[in-house]
Write a protein that holds these residues in place. Structure first.
Motif: not given
Length: 429
Positions: A167-179
């Motif tokens: 809740x206190x960290x900057x928000x970044x983009x997270x792609x789905x993990x490689x499968x």
């Protein structure tokens, strides 16, 4: 006296990822040599972890030790601001011999987490000096990059051990993990999530950061080399710096000097640590291109604003330089190949065990994934009593032994795992 020391430890000394009020048991180590840790009780146990990937040549290596003692007699530490010394020069020259020609500019720092902080600062300041505001990073789910705040902001916010701070960290983009697994047939669907994010947010992304081929604490998953190739291609296409975190995988652990070599790519910013000194001391580095380094440096009066007190420590630089010179003899390649072959021949026989859901092997890394969570306290005690040091987490038992390990030691490590997975008391149901 021994018991008093352990009681003092449990009351006053914090250990990694543990509680101070109800800590896990600790084992008093008296000495370490080769692949063995010697407990205060006199019991010698085989280290299957290389002290979290770092002690690749084993402990008390005579050449590294001799080199370190010689440096102690010369100079132990001096500030790096306005000063240069021979150990730092020799280390950086040695590093450039094993790195791609594109990577030329080296920032020496204290630890892996700090190397990530430095890399992210580099990317941010690169764009700032380009008169562009870019503050968001793109990464993939299940990643782990360290325990400091910028580093944990690019660790998976849902599955990581750092979700307490989300809740206190900057928000970044997270792609789905490689499968798609390392050696499975490639399908382009695996890159779609990453592709969508980079295409739709290209003007706001400061950099892409990920662990190459192997995701460590996020579950010890090995992903396809084509995924890394596609990421490199997309970063080129949209002129976004690619940060590769080789802190765990660097210096031969996956069978290549650096894991990104499996995909035949080159990062724009590289983070290294752990095995950099052969496990002798703490040291890390962030290495980048002249293009990025000069863009950061050319916008006067702004300089690169980072400078750890122990940056370029002569002791650490000296032993790291000798460690790399040892690696350049390429003996590690045969050692790692032998370990990998032994793991493949012996561990895959356990695939049909009802408690095991997956087994993964690459280089000198073996992963046994179980269906149920492990009781760390009890399983750790079981392994120590058997004469081995293995530190599981969640549902994962994994091995990252020193490269010098012999077949007889590997046999005992695997035998201990066979016995452990048959013991119901060591799992949480």
């Amino acid at each position: 006296m021994k018991q008093n020391n352990l009681q003092f430890n449990s009351k006053h000394i914090w250990h990694p990822y543990d509680s101070i009020s109800k800590p896990l048991p600790c084992y008093m180590i008296q000495s370490a040599c080769g692949v063995y840790l010697k407990l205060d009780s006199g019991l010698k146990i085989i280290d299957g972890m290389s002290s979290w990937w770092s002690a690749i040549h084993g402990y008390n290596h005579p050449i590294l030790k001799k080199h370190l003692v010689q440096q102690v007699n010369n100079i132990t530490h001096v500030m790096f601001g306005g000063i240069i010394h021979k150990p730092a020069l020799l280390l950086c020259k040695e590093l450039l011999k094993i790195l791609p020609k594109k990577l030329k500019c080296i920032f020496l720092c204290d630890s892996g987490s700090v190397a990530i902080e430095v890399a992210m600062k580099m990317a941010l300041q690169y764009w700032n000096n380009n008169k562009k505001t870019r503050r968001i990073f793109l990464t993939i789910r299940n990643g782990y990059h360290g325990d400091t705040f910028s580093a944990i902001s690019v660790c998976d916010p849902k599955n990581s051990m750092h979700k307490l701070y989300k809740t206190i960290l900057p928000k970044h983009f997270f792609a789905k993990k490689p499968k798609i697994f390392f050696k499975e047939k490639w399908n382009n669907y695996d890159i779609h999530s990453f592709l969508d994010l980079i295409v739709n947010n290209q003007s706001t992304i400061a950099g892409v950061i990920l662990e190459p081929i192997l995701q460590g604490i996020g579950g010890m998953q090995f992903y396809h080399v084509e995924y890394l190739k596609q990421v490199r291609l997309l970063c080129n296409m949209y002129d976004i710096p690619l940060i590769i975190d080789e802190i765990a995988t660097g210096f031969g652990r996956t069978g290549k000097m650096f894991a990104y070599e499996h995909a035949n790519i080159i990062p724009d910013i590289l983070c290294i640590g752990k095995a950099l000194t052969g496990g002798m001391m703490t040291l890390a580095a962030t290495i980048t291109t002249k293009k990025i380094a000069h863009q950061i440096s050319n916008n006067y009066p702004y300089k690169f604003m980072h400078g750890p007190t122990f940056m370029g420590n002569p002791l650490a630089c000296s032993v790291a330089q000798k460690n790399i010179s040892l690696l350049r003899k390429n003996i590690w390649k045969k050692q790692v190949k032998r370990i990998e072959k032994y793991f493949q021949n012996k561990l895959f026989l356990l695939l049909n065990h009802p408690r095991i859901c997956a087994i993964r092997v690459i280089g000198a890394i073996a992963v046994i994934e179980c269906y149920h969570n492990i009781n760390l306290k009890l399983m750790q005690k079981f392994f120590v009593n058997y004469g081995v040091w293995i530190r599981p987490f969640k549902q994962i038992i994994y091995l990252t032994p020193p490269y010098i390990i012999k077949t007889i030691h590997l046999k005992k490590l695997i035998q201990s795992i066979k016995l452990a997975i048959n013991d119901n008391s060591l799992f949480i149901f």
